[in-house]
Write a protein that holds these residues in place. Sequence first.
Motif, PDB file in Angstrom:
ATOM      1  N   ILE A 105      33.302  13.545 -65.145  1.00 28.74           N
ATOM      2  CA  ILE A 105      32.246  13.447 -64.135  1.00 28.74           C
ATOM      3  C   ILE A 105      30.899  13.353 -64.831  1.00 28.74           C
ATOM      4  O   ILE A 105      30.751  13.765 -65.985  1.00 28.74           O
ATOM      5  N   ARG A 142      31.758  13.548 -56.785  1.00 24.96           N
ATOM      6  CA  ARG A 142      33.143  13.676 -57.228  1.00 24.96           C
ATOM      7  C   ARG A 142      34.075  12.574 -56.701  1.00 24.96           C
ATOM      8  O   ARG A 142      35.275  12.774 -56.664  1.00 24.96           O
ATOM      9  N   ALA A 176      37.413  16.001 -60.171  1.00 24.15           N
ATOM     10  CA  ALA A 176      36.620  14.775 -60.217  1.00 24.15           C
ATOM     11  C   ALA A 176      36.862  13.874 -59.013  1.00 24.15           C
ATOM     12  O   ALA A 176      36.062  12.987 -58.730  1.00 24.15           O
TER      13      ALA A 176
END
Length: 450
Positions: free
Chosen positions: A132, A138, A411
């Motif tokens: 990330i 995300r 993520a």
Amino acid sequence: MEQFQNHELEYVVDEYYDISDVEDDDVSPRSGNGSVDDDSVNSDFDDDFEVSKPKTDTSALEARNGKDIQGIPWERLNFTREKYRESRLKQYKNYENLSSSREDLEKECKEVEKGHNFYDFQFNTRLVKSTIVHFQLRNLLWATSKHDVYLMQNYSVMHWSSLLRRGKEVLNVAKPIIPTLKYPGCSAEPLSRVQISTMSVKDNLMVAGGFQGELICKSLNQTGVAFCTKVTTDENAITNAVDIYRNPSGATRVMAANNDAQVRVLDAANFACINRFTFPWSVNNTSVSPDGKMVAILGDSAECLLADAQSGKVMSNLKGHLDYSFASAWHPDGRILATGNQDTTCRLWDIRKPSESIAVLKGRMGAIRTIRFTSDGRFLAMAEPADFVHVFDAKSDYAVGQEIDLFGEIAGISFSPDTEALFVGVSDRTYGSLLEFNRRRYDHYLECLF
């Protein structure tokens, strides 16, 4: 969203809990060192991975026999998994932009019967590992089938085949990117060393947004990048969200939401900007309704907006959240909208009666950063920044749920289009990986035999 100077691409929340302190000795040598500030910015993956399963991966059979699904060797540590979980729940600090009182929030939240298994653990690989660039963004993992997953790993967009257990680089954004689509008046321009902050993959098209306002569009069945540019020169220009959708006439559109408080709509046929909407605050997330007529606008405000996708005109204000929102998703029937907020809740709205939410779903530790519905509308999944993914049964009016408990920053999450698989990207120095869960099927016809 919070202005954020990114000096290290991967681990931006070290004050949160990094499980690399429980590192084992079996880290794959191909997994990289977890930082993009290396002297070399070449891809970590020059060739396809070997098909053979490395010892760092975990299968469903191994998990049933007692192996941790992430491969964490709890038996060699000075604390148990339960103690570590207890400690994290006590010490985790949820990030907030607005500090309004939240005493009454718990009373609004729906009571959910947990402990159900809608999706069973199938496989975990550390051959690919999610990364990330901004702790509030995300949406960096997308499944286009139950065998095909796309995720960000440092400067590489990776494709993972769950069938072949093989990873392959699709795009390296550290190297110079030269757009192949050129025509008079085209705004395309070369880019390089792009830090991908958000991504979407749909209908053979991959669209990625960058930390400096970049937008990259690539056809998955063609080499090179069709279109790329910087959509804004604003100092705080992060591309917070991208969406691929079809308008009411069936044409494919790309929508980009940026920190400059603007939403841009591009025609996916030639990537010309055909519309631009401006809002009073930075736009963190947009999602277009299944019929292409409405768009949810979420950002640096406790309110969420419903707007006309053609004109950008605001139709409704959705009030109830207490902080900034970063996630949204539409039920396939187009009537229910789910919004995720830093107040640790997901609210469900019936757009026919938008004056108040119809349900409030609560997380365990932190903000709701990602939301997904299955294509059949049966399940809703929401992911916190770390450790927890929640799956709710829409058929039970969201009163029955499954809690997926893991360790590490999340993520992204994605259901496969056929609803058979759920993928979770985990960002961690040592245990960064891709988790796969398969939908549990009940053979009710067998019951008549007993």
